[in-house]
Design a protein around this motif. Structure first.
Motif, PDB file in Angstrom:
ATOM      1  N   GLN A 191       0.863  -1.087  -0.005  1.00 32.72           N
ATOM      2  CA  GLN A 191      -0.081   0.026  -0.164  1.00 32.72           C
ATOM      3  C   GLN A 191       0.879   1.095   0.004  1.00 32.72           C
ATOM      4  N   VAL A 192       1.924   1.524   1.134  1.00 33.29           N
ATOM      5  CA  VAL A 192       2.815   2.302   0.976  1.00 33.29           C
ATOM      6  C   VAL A 192       3.669   3.027  -0.475  1.00 33.29           C
ATOM      7  N   VAL A 193       4.128   2.044  -1.505  1.00 35.57           N
ATOM      8  CA  VAL A 193       4.849   1.912  -1.803  1.00 35.57           C
ATOM      9  C   VAL A 193       3.866   2.300  -3.175  1.00 35.57           C
ATOM     10  N   ASN A 194       2.688   2.111  -3.259  1.00 32.71           N
ATOM     11  CA  ASN A 194       1.990   2.230  -4.547  1.00 32.71           C
ATOM     12  C   ASN A 194       1.627   3.718  -4.241  1.00 32.71           C
ATOM     13  N   VAL A 216      11.354  -5.106  -2.697  1.00 38.30           N
ATOM     14  CA  VAL A 216      10.354  -4.098  -2.836  1.00 38.30           C
ATOM     15  C   VAL A 216      11.120  -2.479  -3.895  1.00 38.30           C
ATOM     16  N   VAL A 217      12.663  -2.642  -3.901  1.00 39.60           N
ATOM     17  CA  VAL A 217      13.460  -1.941  -5.237  1.00 39.60           C
ATOM     18  C   VAL A 217      13.759  -2.624  -6.063  1.00 39.60           C
ATOM     19  N   LYS A 218      12.853  -3.243  -6.479  1.00 43.29           N
ATOM     20  CA  LYS A 218      12.795  -4.026  -8.042  1.00 43.29           C
ATOM     21  C   LYS A 218      11.221  -3.796  -8.289  1.00 43.29           C
ATOM     22  N   HIS A 219       9.842  -3.183  -7.409  1.00 39.30           N
ATOM     23  CA  HIS A 219       9.556  -2.788  -7.814  1.00 39.30           C
ATOM     24  C   HIS A 219       9.094  -0.979  -7.778  1.00 39.30           C
ATOM     25  N   ILE A 220       9.551  -0.815  -7.638  1.00 42.12           N
ATOM     26  CA  ILE A 220       9.872   0.555  -7.069  1.00 42.12           C
ATOM     27  C   ILE A 220      11.051   1.309  -7.866  1.00 42.12           C
ATOM     28  N   ALA A 221      11.943   1.253  -8.093  1.00 42.86           N
ATOM     29  CA  ALA A 221      14.025   2.146  -8.065  1.00 42.86           C
ATOM     30  C   ALA A 221      13.473   2.247 -10.355  1.00 42.86           C
ATOM     31  N   ALA A 342       1.887  -9.976  -5.441  1.00 41.38           N
ATOM     32  CA  ALA A 342       0.504 -10.299  -5.818  1.00 41.38           C
ATOM     33  C   ALA A 342      -0.542  -9.087  -4.555  1.00 41.38           C
ATOM     34  N   ALA A 343       0.130  -8.305  -3.642  1.00 42.71           N
ATOM     35  CA  ALA A 343      -0.380  -7.286  -2.784  1.00 42.71           C
ATOM     36  C   ALA A 343      -0.132  -6.406  -3.429  1.00 42.71           C
ATOM     37  N   PHE A 344       0.923  -6.262  -4.559  1.00 44.26           N
ATOM     38  CA  PHE A 344       0.790  -4.791  -5.412  1.00 44.26           C
ATOM     39  C   PHE A 344       0.318  -5.159  -6.280  1.00 44.26           C
ATOM     40  N   HIS A 345      -0.940  -6.053  -6.396  1.00 43.03           N
ATOM     41  CA  HIS A 345      -1.235  -6.157  -8.322  1.00 43.03           C
ATOM     42  C   HIS A 345      -3.209  -5.716  -7.176  1.00 43.03           C
ATOM     43  N   ALA A 346      -3.382  -6.615  -6.224  1.00 36.29           N
ATOM     44  CA  ALA A 346      -4.162  -6.466  -5.369  1.00 36.29           C
ATOM     45  C   ALA A 346      -4.358  -4.870  -4.712  1.00 36.29           C
ATOM     46  N   GLN A 347      -3.005  -4.309  -4.180  1.00 35.86           N
ATOM     47  CA  GLN A 347      -3.435  -2.673  -4.174  1.00 35.86           C
ATOM     48  C   GLN A 347      -4.136  -1.798  -4.791  1.00 35.86           C
ATOM     49  N   ALA A 348      -3.565  -2.059  -6.071  1.00 33.55           N
ATOM     50  CA  ALA A 348      -3.152  -1.709  -7.627  1.00 33.55           C
ATOM     51  C   ALA A 348      -5.189  -2.102  -8.083  1.00 33.55           C
ATOM     52  N   ALA A 349      -4.955  -2.349  -8.395  1.00 31.71           N
ATOM     53  CA  ALA A 349      -6.928  -3.432  -8.497  1.00 31.71           C
ATOM     54  C   ALA A 349      -7.749  -2.692  -8.241  1.00 31.71           C
TER      55      ALA A 349
END
Length: 349
Positions: A191-194, A216-221, A342-349
């Protein structure tokens, strides 16, 4: 894109006394000769083991610490040379999000007081502090009725959102995120990264993202700098670094991520021994005492961070070193990474 932040030959040594009654002085080589650039609207991650100097770099960039030598250029101005008055005004544009959201908030202040304090200090939103505080809460996904609550009345994720809102209060252009999600649960991290990414898109923010969690780095950087004992040993865009790690230390960090399938096996790069004492770092290459590929030249000559096609590495023999099987091609995953994605995708949906 324009260069927003440029760090040149940054050095920070902390003086220490080796023994209680010793007259000789030694120094901790916390940061030794860092160089990197960050464009507006981008995220550069600093990764490495604990004690490698990541957080010190973050504090030097904001001039919360004075450098031993070197320059930190922000929007064309050398922060290290600014007088106190000019630095205070410039700090509006540079803010920090800390690791512990509870310790970064004053427990005696309500949320409204915490958010309006920086507004008052910088003379912003005069006559509408409460309205601006409500806008900041809405910006980070919290309801305005939380303004009169105290930090202990919130969860860790909510407190970190308040910390983000406080950093945004003065409308910064650069934010240093010092392990900003490491104290949170995986789903809350997502949630916070998104949220950070959404704010970056909406406000054009640049981030220096300090972390040890490669998922986390691979997702945001957008770019990643790998640090070891005060120095950058590898720097590249995230796709290149995760798919083709060149430095043995980077390869070891990536190979340490467990494989989620019980039947799968892949080669590990095992590091021997502990991180050397930063008071007396090894000669030549600082990683050589733990490197499985170290040779005589490594003890005699300091490797220079050289760039090839935008991918820089500080290793004499990187062209001869093959990454362990399973690392190349970006195939490294682990159970934590799968849950986080999976959490990233769920939060973005």
């Amino acid at each position: 894109m324009s260069t927003l932040l440029k760090v040149e030959n940054l050095v920070k040594h902390f003086p220490v006394r080796p023994h209680l009654f010793s007259r000789s002085k030694a120094v901790v080589h916390a940061v030794d000769g860092l160089n990197f650039e960050l464009n507006a609207g981008e995220t550069m991650a600093l990764v490495g083991e604990s004690g490698c100097g990541k957080s010190t770099v973050g504090r030097l960039v904001l001039r919360l610490l004075d450098a031993t030598s070197g320059q930190v250029w922000f929007d064309g101005e050398d922060l290290m040379a600014l007088p106190a008055g000019r630095l205070r005004a410039k700090r509006r544009e540079l803010q920090m999000i800390f690791q512990d959201p509870y310790s970064s908030l004053n427990p005696r202040m309500t949320v409204e007081q915490a958010l309006t304090e920086p507004l008052a200090l910088h003379g912003l939103a005069r006559g509408r502090h409460r309205e601006r505080a409500a806008e900041l809460l809405d910006l980070v996904g919290l309801a305005p009725q939380y303004l009169q609550r105290y930090p202990h009345e919130f969860s860790g994720g909510q407190r970190q959102r308040i910390g983000i809102a406080r950093a945004l209060a003065v409308e910064p252009r650069l934010i240093v995120c010092d392990e900003a999600v490491s104290a949170l649960d995986v789903s809350i991290q997502a949630q916070v990264v998104n949220l950070l990414q959404d704010l970056q898109r909406r406000l054009g923010l640049a981030y220096v993202f300090i972390a040890h969690d490669l998922a986390v780095v691979k997702h945001i950087a957008s770019h990643v700098a790998v640090m070891y004992l005060g120095q950058i040993v590898e720097y590249a865009d995230k796709q290149s670094l995760f798919a083709h790690p060149r430095h043995p230390y980077t390869q070891a960090l990536l190979s340490a991520i467990p494989v989620p399938e019980p039947g799968l096996k892949r080669e590990r790069t095992l590091l021997q021994g502990d991180v050397p004492n930063p008071i007396t770092p090894p000669s030549g290459c600082r990683f050589r005492t733990r490197c499985p590929h170290a040779r005589e030249r490594c003890a005699e000559e300091v490797p220079v961070l050289r760039s090839q096609g935008g991918h820089a590495v500080a290793c004499h023999f990187w062209e001869e070193i093959k990454a362990p099987a399973g690392i190349t091609g970006g195939a490294v995953v682990n159970e934590r990474l799968l849950r986080l994605q999976a959490a990233f995708h769920a939060q973005a949906a």
